[in-house]
Design a protein around this motif. Structure first.
Motif, short mmCIF file in Angstrom:
data_model
loop_
_atom_site.label_atom_id
_atom_site.label_comp_id
_atom_site.label_asym_id
_atom_site.label_seq_id
_atom_site.Cartn_x
_atom_site.Cartn_y
_atom_site.Cartn_z
N ARG A 75 -38.80 43.36 -38.27
CA ARG A 75 -37.63 43.34 -39.14
C ARG A 75 -38.05 43.11 -40.58
O ARG A 75 -39.03 42.43 -40.86
N CYS A 76 -37.25 43.63 -41.49
CA CYS A 76 -37.51 43.43 -42.92
C CYS A 76 -37.10 42.01 -43.30
O CYS A 76 -35.99 41.57 -43.01
N ARG A 77 -37.99 41.30 -43.96
CA ARG A 77 -37.70 39.92 -44.36
C ARG A 77 -36.74 39.86 -45.54
O ARG A 77 -36.13 38.84 -45.79
N TYR A 78 -36.67 40.92 -46.29
CA TYR A 78 -35.92 40.92 -47.54
C TYR A 78 -34.69 41.82 -47.49
O TYR A 78 -34.29 42.39 -48.48
N LYS A 79 -34.08 41.93 -46.33
CA LYS A 79 -32.94 42.82 -46.15
C LYS A 79 -31.78 42.45 -47.07
O LYS A 79 -31.17 43.30 -47.71
N GLN A 80 -31.48 41.15 -47.19
CA GLN A 80 -30.38 40.71 -48.02
C GLN A 80 -30.65 40.99 -49.50
O GLN A 80 -29.78 41.45 -50.23
N GLN A 81 -31.89 40.75 -49.94
CA GLN A 81 -32.22 40.99 -51.34
C GLN A 81 -32.15 42.48 -51.68
O GLN A 81 -31.65 42.86 -52.73
N PHE A 82 -32.67 43.32 -50.79
CA PHE A 82 -32.61 44.77 -51.04
C PHE A 82 -31.16 45.23 -51.05
O PHE A 82 -30.76 46.07 -51.86
N HIS B 150 -28.58 43.54 -51.99
CA HIS B 150 -27.99 43.13 -53.26
C HIS B 150 -28.44 44.04 -54.40
O HIS B 150 -27.63 44.45 -55.24
#
Length: 112
Positions: free
Chosen positions: A76-83, A85
């Motif tokens: 899974r992508c660790r930065y899904k929320q940041q991307f 946004h």
């Protein structure tokens, strides 16, 4: 110009009228049964009877083995929320904004 309008011979009326095109189809050289028999005993295997080899497929085998051995969390992508946004806040400027010199929030115009 030796011939002017109205001084040439009339064309044949049969040649100038519309005629449907007609085609002839040659008779088959071999019957359907003979063709089916020839195709069934052909030397080449049919589709799906073998696996096609490709250098790209062979190069991806080690990576596929490593990827399948990893736990689900590692894929899974660790930065899904940041991307999410970043892409949600990005927008394309309209040509009317270019002319007016309006910049979207977060962008600063270069000082001259």
């Amino acid at each position: 110009n030796p011939l002017g309008p109205g001084q040439y011979h009339a064309t044949d009326t049969a040649a100038s009228r519309k005629v449907n095109a007609s085609y002839s189809v040659p008779a088959a050289v071999e019957t359907q049964e003979a063709l089916r028999l020839r195709k069934t005993i052909a030397v080449a295997p049919g589709p799906g009877a073998y696996e096609a080899k490709s250098p790209l497929t062979e190069a991806g085998v080690p990576r596929a083995k490593i990827s399948s051995a990893l736990p689900r969390e590692a894929k899974r992508c660790r930065y899904k929320q940041q991307f999410g946004h970043v892409f949600a806040t990005m927008r394309q400027r309209k040509p009317s904004e270019w002319a007016a010199g309006k910049d979207p929030p977060g962008e600063q115009r270069a000082l001259t």
